[in-house]
Design an enzyme around this catalytic site. Structure first.
Site, PDB file in Angstrom:
ATOM      1  N   TYR A  81       0.202   7.014  -6.439  1.00  0.00           N
ATOM      2  CA  TYR A  81       1.603   7.162  -6.000  1.00  0.00           C
ATOM      3  C   TYR A  81       1.735   6.078  -4.743  1.00  0.00           C
ATOM      4  O   TYR A  81       0.870   6.073  -3.782  1.00  0.00           O
ATOM      5  CB  TYR A  81       1.830   8.558  -5.267  1.00  0.00           C
ATOM      6  CG  TYR A  81       3.062   8.805  -4.441  1.00  0.00           C
ATOM      7  CD1 TYR A  81       4.234   9.690  -5.125  1.00  0.00           C
ATOM      8  CD2 TYR A  81       3.336   8.249  -3.183  1.00  0.00           C
ATOM      9  CE1 TYR A  81       5.205   9.906  -4.598  1.00  0.00           C
ATOM     10  CE2 TYR A  81       4.710   8.289  -2.746  1.00  0.00           C
ATOM     11  CZ  TYR A  81       5.535   8.958  -3.327  1.00  0.00           C
ATOM     12  OH  TYR A  81       6.800   9.507  -2.758  1.00  0.00           O
ATOM     13  N   THR A  82       2.352   4.912  -4.851  1.00  0.00           N
ATOM     14  CA  THR A  82       2.092   3.779  -4.060  1.00  0.00           C
ATOM     15  C   THR A  82       3.381   3.560  -3.389  1.00  0.00           C
ATOM     16  O   THR A  82       3.408   2.465  -2.467  1.00  0.00           O
ATOM     17  CB  THR A  82       1.780   2.511  -4.733  1.00  0.00           C
ATOM     18  OG1 THR A  82       3.084   2.334  -5.836  1.00  0.00           O
ATOM     19  CG2 THR A  82       0.573   2.640  -5.560  1.00  0.00           C
ATOM     20  N   ASP A 125      -6.896  -0.466   1.504  1.00  0.00           N
ATOM     21  CA  ASP A 125      -7.353  -0.785   2.829  1.00  0.00           C
ATOM     22  C   ASP A 125      -6.767   0.337   3.698  1.00  0.00           C
ATOM     23  O   ASP A 125      -6.849   0.279   4.873  1.00  0.00           O
ATOM     24  CB  ASP A 125      -6.817  -2.153   3.019  1.00  0.00           C
ATOM     25  CG  ASP A 125      -5.281  -2.256   2.931  1.00  0.00           C
ATOM     26  OD1 ASP A 125      -4.778  -1.852   1.725  1.00  0.00           O
ATOM     27  OD2 ASP A 125      -4.494  -3.068   3.497  1.00  0.00           O
ATOM     28  N   TYR A 172       0.209   8.262   2.852  1.00  0.00           N
ATOM     29  CA  TYR A 172      -0.517   7.316   1.894  1.00  0.00           C
ATOM     30  C   TYR A 172      -1.840   7.019   1.808  1.00  0.00           C
ATOM     31  O   TYR A 172      -2.551   7.484   0.977  1.00  0.00           O
ATOM     32  CB  TYR A 172       0.498   6.129   1.399  1.00  0.00           C
ATOM     33  CG  TYR A 172      -0.250   5.165   0.570  1.00  0.00           C
ATOM     34  CD1 TYR A 172      -0.272   5.187  -0.704  1.00  0.00           C
ATOM     35  CD2 TYR A 172      -0.870   4.127   1.052  1.00  0.00           C
ATOM     36  CE1 TYR A 172      -0.764   4.434  -1.632  1.00  0.00           C
ATOM     37  CE2 TYR A 172      -1.501   3.090   0.151  1.00  0.00           C
ATOM     38  CZ  TYR A 172      -1.495   3.256  -1.210  1.00  0.00           C
ATOM     39  OH  TYR A 172      -1.950   2.350  -1.923  1.00  0.00           O
TER      40      TYR A 172
HETATM   41  N1  LIG Z   1       0.042  -2.750  -4.258  1.00  0.00           N
HETATM   42  C1  LIG Z   1      -0.425  -3.024  -3.192  1.00  0.00           C
HETATM   43  O1  LIG Z   1      -0.530  -3.672  -2.554  1.00  0.00           O
HETATM   44  C2  LIG Z   1      -2.173  -2.095  -3.214  1.00  0.00           C
HETATM   45  C3  LIG Z   1      -2.953  -2.245  -2.190  1.00  0.00           C
HETATM   46  C4  LIG Z   1      -4.208  -1.527  -2.037  1.00  0.00           C
HETATM   47  C5  LIG Z   1      -4.377  -0.801  -3.011  1.00  0.00           C
HETATM   48  N2  LIG Z   1      -3.568  -0.690  -4.031  1.00  0.00           N
HETATM   49  C6  LIG Z   1      -4.059   0.486  -4.944  1.00  0.00           C
HETATM   50  O2  LIG Z   1      -4.157  -0.383  -6.104  1.00  0.00           O
HETATM   51  C7  LIG Z   1      -4.124   0.542  -7.357  1.00  0.00           C
HETATM   52  C8  LIG Z   1      -2.949   0.054  -8.226  1.00  0.00           C
HETATM   53  O3  LIG Z   1      -1.864  -0.231  -7.649  1.00  0.00           O
HETATM   54  P1  LIG Z   1      -0.632  -1.196  -8.209  1.00  0.00           P
HETATM   55  O4  LIG Z   1       0.063  -1.997  -7.143  1.00  0.00           O
HETATM   56  O5  LIG Z   1      -0.950  -1.373  -9.551  1.00  0.00           O
HETATM   57  O6  LIG Z   1       0.622   0.361  -8.236  1.00  0.00           O
HETATM   58  P2  LIG Z   1       1.971   0.108  -9.291  1.00  0.00           P
HETATM   59  O7  LIG Z   1       2.229  -1.039  -9.753  1.00  0.00           O
HETATM   60  O8  LIG Z   1       2.868   0.885  -8.218  1.00  0.00           O
HETATM   61  O9  LIG Z   1       1.367   1.232 -10.268  1.00  0.00           O
HETATM   62  C9  LIG Z   1       0.922   2.376 -10.135  1.00  0.00           C
HETATM   63  C10 LIG Z   1       1.187   3.104 -11.328  1.00  0.00           C
HETATM   64  O10 LIG Z   1       0.725   4.449 -11.363  1.00  0.00           O
HETATM   65  C11 LIG Z   1       1.578   5.075 -12.249  1.00  0.00           C
HETATM   66  N3  LIG Z   1       1.605   6.800 -11.706  1.00  0.00           N
HETATM   67  C12 LIG Z   1       2.413   7.120 -10.773  1.00  0.00           C
HETATM   68  N4  LIG Z   1       2.063   8.496 -10.913  1.00  0.00           N
HETATM   69  C13 LIG Z   1       1.392   8.875 -12.157  1.00  0.00           C
HETATM   70  C14 LIG Z   1       0.823   9.832 -12.590  1.00  0.00           C
HETATM   71  N5  LIG Z   1       1.102  11.121 -11.974  1.00  0.00           N
HETATM   72  N6  LIG Z   1       0.003   9.785 -13.751  1.00  0.00           N
HETATM   73  C15 LIG Z   1      -0.204   8.590 -14.319  1.00  0.00           C
HETATM   74  N7  LIG Z   1       0.079   7.612 -13.743  1.00  0.00           N
HETATM   75  C16 LIG Z   1       1.050   7.545 -12.606  1.00  0.00           C
HETATM   76  C17 LIG Z   1       2.992   4.527 -12.283  1.00  0.00           C
HETATM   77  O11 LIG Z   1       3.735   4.822 -13.223  1.00  0.00           O
HETATM   78  P3  LIG Z   1       5.342   5.190 -12.997  1.00  0.00           P
HETATM   79  O12 LIG Z   1       5.783   4.175 -12.536  1.00  0.00           O
HETATM   80  O13 LIG Z   1       5.665   5.353 -14.444  1.00  0.00           O
HETATM   81  O14 LIG Z   1       5.546   6.156 -12.162  1.00  0.00           O
HETATM   82  C18 LIG Z   1       2.639   3.137 -11.931  1.00  0.00           C
HETATM   83  O15 LIG Z   1       2.794   2.411 -13.266  1.00  0.00           O
HETATM   84  C19 LIG Z   1      -3.402   1.982  -6.665  1.00  0.00           C
HETATM   85  O16 LIG Z   1      -4.727   2.869  -6.715  1.00  0.00           O
HETATM   86  C20 LIG Z   1      -3.225   1.599  -5.168  1.00  0.00           C
HETATM   87  O17 LIG Z   1      -3.371   2.447  -4.481  1.00  0.00           O
HETATM   88  C21 LIG Z   1      -2.449  -1.219  -4.251  1.00  0.00           C
END
Ligand SMILES: NC(=O)c1ccc[n+]([C@@H]2O[C@H](COP(=O)([O-])OP(=O)(O)OC[C@H]3O[C@@H](n4cnc5c(N)ncnc54)[C@H](OP(=O)(O)O)[C@@H]3O)[C@@H](O)[C@H]2O)c1
Length: 296
Positions: free
Chosen positions: A69-70, A110, A133
């Site tokens: 959940y981002t 982070d 978050y």
């Molecule tokens: N984006 C950043 O800047 C950032 C920074 C630091 C760390 N991270 C971490 O990096 C990882 C990947 O992030 P990202 O940027 O790729 O995020 P993202 O693009 O928002 O992708 C997250 C995915 O998780 C899926 N999801 C949500 N609820 C779910 C559930 N109950 N079961 C299965 N899938 C579910 C979403 O699908 P739906 O869209 O269909 O809901 C989405 O495709 C995460 O752990 C995040 O916390 C991200």
């Protein structure tokens, strides 16, 4: 190695499936519609399928969790949903993976840190999330390692890539539609290319690094303002159209960390390949995939 990527349609998930495929690894990617990680029975079934395939072929089965959940601001008022996906989901994956003898790589953030540091955060530094978050992601990390001590938790930051919405795409759009743009110059961190992170996660999944927490970002550090200027310049716009501002001018429901730089020292000490510098990653990606950043 056989991989199962969950959250396969997000920024990191998409690049994980692509990178594994390009490396010739058997990989299955499941998006939230195919596997909801908050559903323990469905997780058990999906991981059971991976374990059966692994047993048949003698390959090691590894799950990479890119689901989360981002929506950082929405999480402040949608606490239950954030915890369900960011704490209970990873716990379900860790319990099933441990039971079935599968590896698990879990992506974290982070935002588990308070963001008031002045030196790159190491994996062992005290956490102290300031947002729902961040707190939900930290709870997920703890549940993963409690249920599956051999699992890897990899914190990253400031993710962007060719898929999904991200800062680079926002800047590309603003560059095309506004004469100037104000961007905060008092938050430091490291932009991280999803594809580079994906390659690193796959290297980790295939290695023999002991379980625990690691940090993986592109190299170097910057501010959002400097990052925006670099994006403008790479897209052929005048970087002086980007003006510096401060966080207090952009009040948000969830506080943003002022300092988010993560140390990659433990990653390198584990024998893993350091990710290239953030600027090299930006230059190369905007040159190779300009079409991905053309505003819709
Ligand atoms: N984006 C950043 O800047 C950032 C920074 C630091 C760390 N991270 C971490 O990096 C990882 C990947 O992030 P990202 O940027 O790729 O995020 P993202 O693009 O928002 O992708 C997250 C995915 O998780 C899926 N999801 C949500 N609820 C779910 C559930 N109950 N079961 C299965 N899938 C579910 C979403 O699908 P739906 O869209 O269909 O809901 C989405 O495709 C995460 O752990 C995040 O916390 C991200």
């Amino acid at each position: 190695m056989r991989l199962l990527v969950v959250g396969a349609h997000g920024q990191v998930g998409t690049d994980l499936v692509a990178a594994a495929g390009a490396a010739g690894l058997p990989v299955r990617g499941l998006g939230s519609r195919e596997l909801d990680i908050t559903d323990a029975a469905a997780v058990q079934a999906a991981l059971g399928y991976l374990a059966a395939g692994s047993a048949e072929t003698g390959a090691r089965g590894v799950v990479i969790n890119a689901a989360a959940y981002t929506a950082v601001d929405a999480a402040e008022t949608d606490r239950e949903a954030a915890y369900a996906v960011n704490e209970q989901g990873p716990a379900n994956l860790a319990i099933a993976a441990q039971r079935l003898g599968l590896g698990l790589v879990h992506v974290s953030t982070d935002y588990v840190f308070p963001g008031d540091g002045a030196q790159p955060y190491r994996p062992t530094d005290p956490t102290g999330p300031r947002s729902v978050y961040g707190a939900s992601k930290l709870a997920g990390e703890l549940r993963v390692l409690e249920s599956h001590p051999d699992a890897h938790v990899v914190r990253t930051a400031w993710v962007w890539g060719t898929t999904g919405n991200n800062f680079v795409k926002t800047m590309a759009k603003l560059a095309a539609t506004r004469p100037t743009v104000d961007v905060v110059d008092d938050q430091r961190g490291t932009p991280t290319l999803a594809a580079d992170l994906a390659a690193g996660l796959i290297e980790l999944a295939g290695g023999a690094v002991p379980g625990g927490v690691l940090h993986a970002t592109n190299g170097g550090e910057t501010t959002w303002f400097e990052f925006a200027r670099a994006i403008f310049a790479d897209l052929g716009h005048d970087p002086n159209r980007v003006h510096p501002t401060t966080t207090d001018k952009f009040p948000r429901p969830a506080p943003r960390p002022a300092y988010s730089v993560l140390s990659g020292e433990a990653w390198v000490n584990a024998g893993l390949t350091p990710l290239r510098g953030w600027r090299a990653a930006l230059d190369a990606t905007l040159t190779a995939h300009p079409e991905a950043f053309v505003p819709a």
